[in-house]
Design an enzyme around this catalytic site. Structure first.
Site, PDB file in Angstrom:
ATOM      1  N   SER A  26      21.809 -12.616  36.794  1.00  0.00           N
ATOM      2  CA  SER A  26      21.297 -11.528  35.950  1.00  0.00           C
ATOM      3  C   SER A  26      21.305 -11.840  34.450  1.00  0.00           C
ATOM      4  CB  SER A  26      22.077 -10.239  36.219  1.00  0.00           C
ATOM      5  OG  SER A  26      21.812  -9.812  37.527  1.00  0.00           O
ATOM      6  N   LYS A  75      31.248  -1.640  42.845  1.00  0.00           N
ATOM      7  CA  LYS A  75      30.080  -0.774  43.054  1.00  0.00           C
ATOM      8  C   LYS A  75      30.429   0.632  43.530  1.00  0.00           C
ATOM      9  CE  LYS A  75      26.671  -4.364  44.062  1.00  0.00           C
ATOM     10  NZ  LYS A  75      25.624  -4.778  45.012  1.00  0.00           N
ATOM     11  N   ASP A 111      18.904  -1.451  44.184  1.00  0.00           N
ATOM     12  CA  ASP A 111      18.581  -2.338  45.315  1.00  0.00           C
ATOM     13  C   ASP A 111      17.523  -1.709  46.224  1.00  0.00           C
ATOM     14  OD1 ASP A 111      20.126  -4.504  44.671  1.00  0.00           O
ATOM     15  OD2 ASP A 111      21.865  -3.847  45.826  1.00  0.00           O
ATOM     16  N   ALA A 136      25.314  -4.425  58.275  1.00  0.00           N
ATOM     17  CA  ALA A 136      25.617  -3.023  57.958  1.00  0.00           C
ATOM     18  C   ALA A 136      26.517  -2.927  56.728  1.00  0.00           C
ATOM     19  CB  ALA A 136      26.273  -2.350  59.163  1.00  0.00           C
ATOM     20  N   THR A 161      30.154  -6.227  63.610  1.00  0.00           N
ATOM     21  CA  THR A 161      31.179  -5.198  63.822  1.00  0.00           C
ATOM     22  C   THR A 161      30.468  -3.889  64.166  1.00  0.00           C
ATOM     23  OG1 THR A 161      32.463  -6.320  62.116  1.00  0.00           O
ATOM     24  CG2 THR A 161      33.211  -4.122  62.754  1.00  0.00           C
ATOM     25  N   TYR A 235      19.055 -15.018  48.751  1.00  0.00           N
ATOM     26  CA  TYR A 235      18.166 -15.732  47.825  1.00  0.00           C
ATOM     27  C   TYR A 235      18.740 -17.077  47.393  1.00  0.00           C
ATOM     28  CZ  TYR A 235      21.300 -13.350  44.586  1.00  0.00           C
ATOM     29  OH  TYR A 235      22.408 -12.874  43.951  1.00  0.00           O
TER      30      TYR A 235
HETATM   31  P1  NAP Z   1      28.656  -7.208  52.481  1.00  0.00           P
HETATM   32  O1  NAP Z   1      28.731  -5.778  52.074  1.00  0.00           O
HETATM   33  O2  NAP Z   1      29.859  -8.058  52.415  1.00  0.00           O
HETATM   34  O3  NAP Z   1      28.088  -7.232  54.005  1.00  0.00           O
HETATM   35  C1  NAP Z   1      27.983  -8.451  54.696  1.00  0.00           C
HETATM   36  C2  NAP Z   1      27.270  -8.223  56.037  1.00  0.00           C
HETATM   37  O4  NAP Z   1      27.089  -9.511  56.640  1.00  0.00           O
HETATM   38  C3  NAP Z   1      28.053  -7.382  57.038  1.00  0.00           C
HETATM   39  O5  NAP Z   1      27.165  -6.680  57.861  1.00  0.00           O
HETATM   40  C4  NAP Z   1      28.809  -8.459  57.837  1.00  0.00           C
HETATM   41  O6  NAP Z   1      29.149  -8.068  59.151  1.00  0.00           O
HETATM   42  C5  NAP Z   1      27.748  -9.535  57.916  1.00  0.00           C
HETATM   43  N1  NAP Z   1      28.317 -10.860  58.136  1.00  0.00           N
HETATM   44  C6  NAP Z   1      29.024 -11.606  57.235  1.00  0.00           C
HETATM   45  N2  NAP Z   1      29.385 -12.790  57.793  1.00  0.00           N
HETATM   46  C7  NAP Z   1      28.900 -12.765  59.070  1.00  0.00           C
HETATM   47  C8  NAP Z   1      28.935 -13.699  60.133  1.00  0.00           C
HETATM   48  N3  NAP Z   1      29.532 -14.883  60.011  1.00  0.00           N
HETATM   49  N4  NAP Z   1      28.316 -13.365  61.292  1.00  0.00           N
HETATM   50  C9  NAP Z   1      27.696 -12.159  61.429  1.00  0.00           C
HETATM   51  N5  NAP Z   1      27.618 -11.236  60.443  1.00  0.00           N
HETATM   52  C10 NAP Z   1      28.232 -11.539  59.286  1.00  0.00           C
HETATM   53  O7  NAP Z   1      27.563  -7.994  51.615  1.00  0.00           O
HETATM   54  P2  NAP Z   1      26.229  -7.363  50.941  1.00  0.00           P
HETATM   55  O8  NAP Z   1      26.541  -6.943  49.562  1.00  0.00           O
HETATM   56  O9  NAP Z   1      25.650  -6.385  51.886  1.00  0.00           O
HETATM   57  O10 NAP Z   1      25.300  -8.677  50.805  1.00  0.00           O
HETATM   58  C11 NAP Z   1      24.727  -9.276  51.952  1.00  0.00           C
HETATM   59  C12 NAP Z   1      23.713 -10.348  51.549  1.00  0.00           C
HETATM   60  O11 NAP Z   1      22.608  -9.723  50.891  1.00  0.00           O
HETATM   61  C13 NAP Z   1      24.257 -11.398  50.570  1.00  0.00           C
HETATM   62  O12 NAP Z   1      23.752 -12.666  50.956  1.00  0.00           O
HETATM   63  C14 NAP Z   1      23.672 -10.984  49.236  1.00  0.00           C
HETATM   64  O13 NAP Z   1      23.486 -12.091  48.349  1.00  0.00           O
HETATM   65  C15 NAP Z   1      22.328 -10.433  49.680  1.00  0.00           C
HETATM   66  N6  NAP Z   1      21.753  -9.490  48.720  1.00  0.00           N
HETATM   67  C16 NAP Z   1      20.580  -9.824  48.141  1.00  0.00           C
HETATM   68  C17 NAP Z   1      19.989  -8.965  47.226  1.00  0.00           C
HETATM   69  C18 NAP Z   1      18.682  -9.347  46.595  1.00  0.00           C
HETATM   70  O14 NAP Z   1      18.365  -8.786  45.551  1.00  0.00           O
HETATM   71  N7  NAP Z   1      17.907 -10.221  47.204  1.00  0.00           N
HETATM   72  C19 NAP Z   1      20.628  -7.763  46.879  1.00  0.00           C
HETATM   73  C20 NAP Z   1      21.842  -7.437  47.493  1.00  0.00           C
HETATM   74  C21 NAP Z   1      22.404  -8.324  48.418  1.00  0.00           C
HETATM   75  P3  NAP Z   1      30.555  -7.337  59.469  1.00  0.00           P
HETATM   76  O15 NAP Z   1      30.372  -5.887  59.122  1.00  0.00           O
HETATM   77  O16 NAP Z   1      30.745  -7.573  60.930  1.00  0.00           O
HETATM   78  O17 NAP Z   1      31.606  -8.029  58.613  1.00  0.00           O
END
Ligand code: NAP
Length: 292
Positions: A26, A75, A111, A136, A161, A235
């Protein structure tokens, strides 16, 4: 990517609070945009320890900041200190952008709009679609809220989960009580059984994100239907294994850069009142991702 910013007593400040903040794209994205438009603004990363969130927000007000982005792990924590929340912030339960106006702290979740704008930019209209959301977590909350607002036909949330998916679907049913949309929570293992019942699949898990770049949330032995659109929020890298699998199956794909740029653009416009230079912001992110 090179750009010139002159910081003076007149400069309006915005920042990013989180812990840690050093990997964020950012600062590069916003400072390139300020330089492009000649805005007298500067964006600074601000590492804030979790126990000091309240003091940090008071400090930003005292220092006359115009706003700040908010990243992990603050957040949710910032929400109790804000004067107003946007609908997206309230329904997703997270704030990633704060605008300070007349001594008031206004909280947004950019987002959701960033995700929808990235779909639109890619020519994908989710209205009436059957959608599978993988994951989720925090990003999933913004995505399902945005898709429900767009009037999808149905949404399945598949998560490792199961309880977390069920919790998210309960919240969706509560937020959209009179809707004819159907929301269902499933475990990730159900993917093979539902793969041919959807039009759009969105990966909101962090599977495939650096440094775990060889992984995919889509099992290699489950065929990807060519008529389904596959969108990845990850990304870094932009070309994930998930998207490579989809392309190999002949399916349309959308990467995570559009969402990143559009969520930033919404914040930029709140802070400056000017239209965001999307292409400059996109190039700044690409340079940073390329290590330039
Ligand atoms: P988060 O709140 O930590 O959630 C992570 C998610 O991934 C949960 O559903 C988790 O499942 C799952 N997960 C993690 N490791 C896993 C594995 N080994 N196998 C299966 N599921 C797994 O993270 P978040 O903030 O939502 O971010 C998620 C992704 O979105 C990141 O890569 C982030 O960089 C990306 N993102 C991108 C943007 C964009 O602007 N492009 C914006 C926001 C986020 P469990 O519930 O089972 O732990």
């Amino acid at each position: 990517m090179e750009f010139n910013l002159t910081i003076a007593g007149t400069t309006s400040l915005v920042g990013l609070i989180g812990w840690p903040v050093e990997h964020s794209l950012s600062p590069q994205m916003h400072n390139a945009a300020f330089a492009e438009l000649g805005c007298d603004f500067a964006y600074v990363p601000l590492p804030v320890r979790p126990e000091l969130v309240e003091q940090a927000l008071k400090g930003l007000m005292a220092l006359n900041f115009v706003g700040t982005n908010v990243t992990v792990p603050h957040k949710q924590a910032v929400m109790r200190y804000l004067d107003e929340l946007s609908e997206a912030a309230r329904l997703t339960g997270a704030v990633n952008t704060i605008h300070i106006q007349n001594g008031h702290l206004l909280g947004y979740n950019t987002d959701a709009i960033g995700f929808l704008n990235s779909l639109e930019e890619a020519g994908c209209d989710p209205q009436g679609m059957r959608v599978a959301v993988l994951g989720a977590g925090g990003a999933a909350r913004a995505v399902v809220y945005a898709l429900a607002r767009s009037g999808v036909d149905s949404m399945m949330v598949l998560n490792r989960t199961a309880e977390r998916a069920a919790f998210l679907v309960d919240d969706l049913n509560e937020a959209f009580p009179d809707s004819t949309m159907t929301f269902k929570a499933l475990t990730s293992q159900a993917l093979a059984a539902v793969a041919d019942q959807v039009d759009l699949v969105v990966n909101t898990t962090s599977v495939g994100m650096y440094p775990d770049v060889e992984s995919s949330p889509w099992p290699a032995d489950v065929p990807m239907p060519a008529q389904v659109t596959f969108c990845d929020l990850v990304y870094n890298p932009l070309e994930t294994v998930f998207l490579t699998q989809a392309r190999a199956a002949g399916a349309p794909t959308i990467d995570g850069l559009g969402m990143l740029v559009h969520q930033g653009a919404f914040a930029f416009e709140k802070w400056t009142g000017q239209a965001a230079p999307l292409e400059v912001m996109r190039q700044a992110c690409l340079s940073k991702l390329a290590g330039a």
